[in-house]
Design an enzyme around this catalytic site. Sequence first.
Site, PDB file in Angstrom:
ATOM      1  N   CYS A   1      50.237  17.902  36.906  1.00 42.34           N
ATOM      2  CA  CYS A   1      49.938  17.722  38.335  1.00 42.34           C
ATOM      3  C   CYS A   1      49.700  16.240  38.636  1.00 42.34           C
ATOM      4  O   CYS A   1      48.686  15.666  38.224  1.00 42.34           O
ATOM      5  CB  CYS A   1      48.717  18.565  38.700  1.00 42.34           C
TER       6      CYS A   1
ATOM      7  N   CYS B   1      46.528  15.339  40.620  1.00 40.63           N
ATOM      8  CA  CYS B   1      45.344  15.491  39.764  1.00 40.63           C
ATOM      9  C   CYS B   1      45.029  14.193  39.024  1.00 40.63           C
ATOM     10  O   CYS B   1      43.856  13.868  38.778  1.00 40.63           O
ATOM     11  CB  CYS B   1      45.551  16.604  38.733  1.00 40.63           C
TER      12      CYS B   1
END
Length: 324
Positions: A79, A82
């Site tokens: 991700c 993230c």
Amino acid sequence: MQPRNMSMSGVVDLAAVKAAGEAKAKAEQARAESARQGGPAAVPASSLVIDVNEAGFENDVLQRSAEVPVVIDFWAEWCEPCKQLGPLLERLAHEYNGRFLLAKVDVDANQMLMQQFGIQGIPAVFAVVAGQALPLFQGAAPEAQIRQTLDQLIQVGEERFGLTGIAVDPSAAGEPTQAAAPVPAGPYDSLLEAAARALDANDFAGAVQAYKNVLSDDPANTEAKLGLAQAELLSRVQATDPQKVRAEAAEKPADADAQLAAADLDLVGGHVEDAFGRLVETVRRTFGEDRDRVRLRLLDLFEVIGPEDPRVGAARTALARVLF
């Protein structure tokens, strides 16, 4: 993935993990026992950020949440947002120095936790306070918004549950020496002066940009934060028709936009408590994204008045009551 605000009003069902009430009771029992023994020992700074899995969730999150708010960062290696949000949250956890703990959950390795929290996308950030799980936000939200949310969370933990945080021992064995915080670039006198001149000349767009230029280098600059909040407020009310705004607010008490516009007029007119009360009540009446918009606007208006004003403190307490 673009940031998407999430209402803080819901309580996630944690039955499949463990009953939150049971965990809270155990933690309160442990806290009382610790107090009888002279209080908890200071924890090393490295303990402010922990990796959590399904097996350790009860001890690491639920039980600790009766001592200190626990913020959960759901992330994954693949991700990209993230990778932006995670380091920011870790930095803030150390900066807040024990006022909250950061628990990091890798969703690929902990699918059950992801399902129990009803997560549709990552990064997703929740908090657990006294056994209650609350959604905070989803996506790589701006730092200023994250700070506001954390401040509100900490205040609720203190006022509603008596959670005063944990003591941190930065000199504990094995702790790396923390580098001195970098001195922000500056000085900003000329930029702040230019912003103030634009504000006086009713060039609100120019003032907003000038204050943002300062905050891009120094996010904690108090004068710039206050000036930006004032400039944005004046910009919003500049072209409004006060009579129309107040009529719509009276006709639509649950309409977020109508109440936001009326609250701006209240504040500009010096009716501070009316503005705060109006938005607190609107938070109570609304849900989802509307509720979050009103909550964040109220936090912006707190900046206009200043955190030391007792009316801000009273409104923060009222806001906490309707949110939790």
